[in-house]
Design an enzyme around this catalytic site. Structure first.
Site, PDB file in Angstrom:
ATOM      1  N   HIS A 125       0.832  -1.207   0.000  1.00  0.00           N
ATOM      2  CA  HIS A 125       0.000   0.000   0.000  1.00  0.00           C
ATOM      3  C   HIS A 125       0.868   1.259   0.000  1.00  0.00           C
ATOM      4  O   HIS A 125       0.604   2.214  -0.737  1.00  0.00           O
ATOM      5  CB  HIS A 125      -0.918  -0.030   1.226  1.00  0.00           C
ATOM      6  CG  HIS A 125      -1.684   1.218   1.473  1.00  0.00           C
ATOM      7  ND1 HIS A 125      -2.993   1.391   1.051  1.00  0.00           N
ATOM      8  CD2 HIS A 125      -1.345   2.372   2.108  1.00  0.00           C
ATOM      9  CE1 HIS A 125      -3.405   2.591   1.413  1.00  0.00           C
ATOM     10  NE2 HIS A 125      -2.432   3.206   2.068  1.00  0.00           N
ATOM     11  N   GLU A 126       1.914   1.251   0.816  1.00  0.00           N
ATOM     12  CA  GLU A 126       2.779   2.432   0.911  1.00  0.00           C
ATOM     13  C   GLU A 126       3.617   2.616  -0.356  1.00  0.00           C
ATOM     14  O   GLU A 126       3.808   3.751  -0.831  1.00  0.00           O
ATOM     15  CB  GLU A 126       3.678   2.326   2.143  1.00  0.00           C
ATOM     16  CG  GLU A 126       2.931   2.260   3.466  1.00  0.00           C
ATOM     17  CD  GLU A 126       1.996   3.447   3.690  1.00  0.00           C
ATOM     18  OE1 GLU A 126       2.277   4.539   3.142  1.00  0.00           O
ATOM     19  OE2 GLU A 126       0.987   3.284   4.401  1.00  0.00           O
ATOM     20  N   HIS A 129       1.567   4.346  -2.968  1.00  0.00           N
ATOM     21  CA  HIS A 129       1.478   5.809  -2.861  1.00  0.00           C
ATOM     22  C   HIS A 129       2.587   6.480  -3.674  1.00  0.00           C
ATOM     23  O   HIS A 129       2.359   7.488  -4.348  1.00  0.00           O
ATOM     24  CB  HIS A 129       1.604   6.237  -1.394  1.00  0.00           C
ATOM     25  CG  HIS A 129       0.326   6.145  -0.615  1.00  0.00           C
ATOM     26  ND1 HIS A 129      -0.848   6.738  -1.023  1.00  0.00           N
ATOM     27  CD2 HIS A 129       0.055   5.551   0.578  1.00  0.00           C
ATOM     28  CE1 HIS A 129      -1.790   6.510  -0.134  1.00  0.00           C
ATOM     29  NE2 HIS A 129      -1.270   5.780   0.854  1.00  0.00           N
ATOM     30  N   GLU A 188      -5.955   6.886  -0.792  1.00  0.00           N
ATOM     31  CA  GLU A 188      -5.927   5.684   0.035  1.00  0.00           C
ATOM     32  C   GLU A 188      -6.568   4.498  -0.685  1.00  0.00           C
ATOM     33  O   GLU A 188      -6.038   3.389  -0.674  1.00  0.00           O
ATOM     34  CB  GLU A 188      -6.634   5.952   1.369  1.00  0.00           C
ATOM     35  CG  GLU A 188      -5.890   6.903   2.289  1.00  0.00           C
ATOM     36  CD  GLU A 188      -4.500   6.413   2.629  1.00  0.00           C
ATOM     37  OE1 GLU A 188      -4.352   5.219   2.971  1.00  0.00           O
ATOM     38  OE2 GLU A 188      -3.558   7.206   2.546  1.00  0.00           O
TER      39      GLU A 188
END
Length: 266
Positions: A125-126, A129, A188
């Site tokens: 997920h990071e 980004h 997100e």
């Protein structure tokens, strides 16, 4: 004249800074990669100087193993420079990735992410980004909003509008709720989608992402309504992951057939 100038200036921003995220979503990008990379690296160095770094070899090897597996399936253009992965001794249930290839994982996260798959869901997920340029887009959006508010302020002053301060305050709140926070929720959700794909390609069982966010929800006391929050509420986040799961499982099963699944153990 002011109105025409404002429209022309805003249109120029869209033309010059138009971009697309990995999911095909249109973006505004006002900063170049070298600027963002320098900012990310500087921020990371500051964090390393101010936050204790874990010296536990097993923990560091475990986190590095998961991150490396994910980075191996990250598109090549995001691997121009080596990534740096640091484990911080902190009870925060969190992780982050910064432009310039910097990944930070707090030891508190390892109490909630129960296995390699759940940790991969967070790190993926990071990384997502960074892949999607969300830092650039967020800074650009803030810059755009500030410029628009400045133009609005100049216009109300020029025309002697009554209650000018009240109008500008209302516009500021509207910009926060209508532009900045929704963009954050969009980021997100997009990072969840990209991260799920990364973990499936890397050979981490995607369904564990749902378990991870359920654990995160249980560990959080945040009851902020979604429209006032920068993150989707857990129920919406999990529902989106469930909707994407068939595709992710198909990708994972193809990887599983090929063998060589990650075996990261703490």
């Amino acid at each position: 004249m002011l109105k025409k100038f404002s429209l022309a200036a805003l249109a120029a921003v869209f033309v010059v800074a138009c971009a697309q995220s990995p999911t095909g979503r249109n973006q505004i990008m006002l900063f170049n990669d070298s600027q963002l990379n320098a900012m990310g690296s500087q921020t990371f160095e500051t964090m390393k100087a101010e936050t204790p770094i874990s010296k536990d070899a097993r923990t560091n090897d475990y986190v590095q193993c998961v991150a490396s597996a994910l980075l191996r399936v990250t598109p090549e253009k995001y691997l121009t420079n080596p990534w740096e992965v640091v484990v911080f001794e902190n009870d925060q249930i969190n992780a982050f990735a910064l432009p310039g290839g910097k990944i930070g994982v707090y030891t508190g996260l390892l109490k909630v992410a129960e296995n390699q798959e759940q940790l991969a869901a967070v790190i993926g997920h990071e990384i997502a980004h960074v892949m999607a340029g969300h830092s650039n887009e967020r800074l650009s959006t803030n810059q755009f909003v500030q410029s628009a508010l400045a133009l609005g302020d100049a216009g109300t002053r020029a025309y002697g509008v009554r209650y000018q301060q009240e109008i500008m305050a209302a516009l500021g709140v509207g910009a926060q709720l209508g532009v900045v926070l929704p963009f954050s929720r969009t980021h997100e959700s997009e990072a969840d989608i990209i991260g799920l794909d990364l973990m499936a390609k890397a050979g981490f069982e995607p369904r564990q992402a749902i378990n991870l966010w359920q654990n995160m929800a249980a560990a959080s006391s945040n009851n902020t309504p979604q429209f006032l929050s920068s993150h989707p509420v857990p129920e919406n986040r999990i529902a989106e992951l469930r909707a994407r799961m068939p595709e992710a499982m198909s990708t994972f099963n193809e990887r599983k057939k090929a063998g060589r699944l990650p075996a990261c153990r703490r």
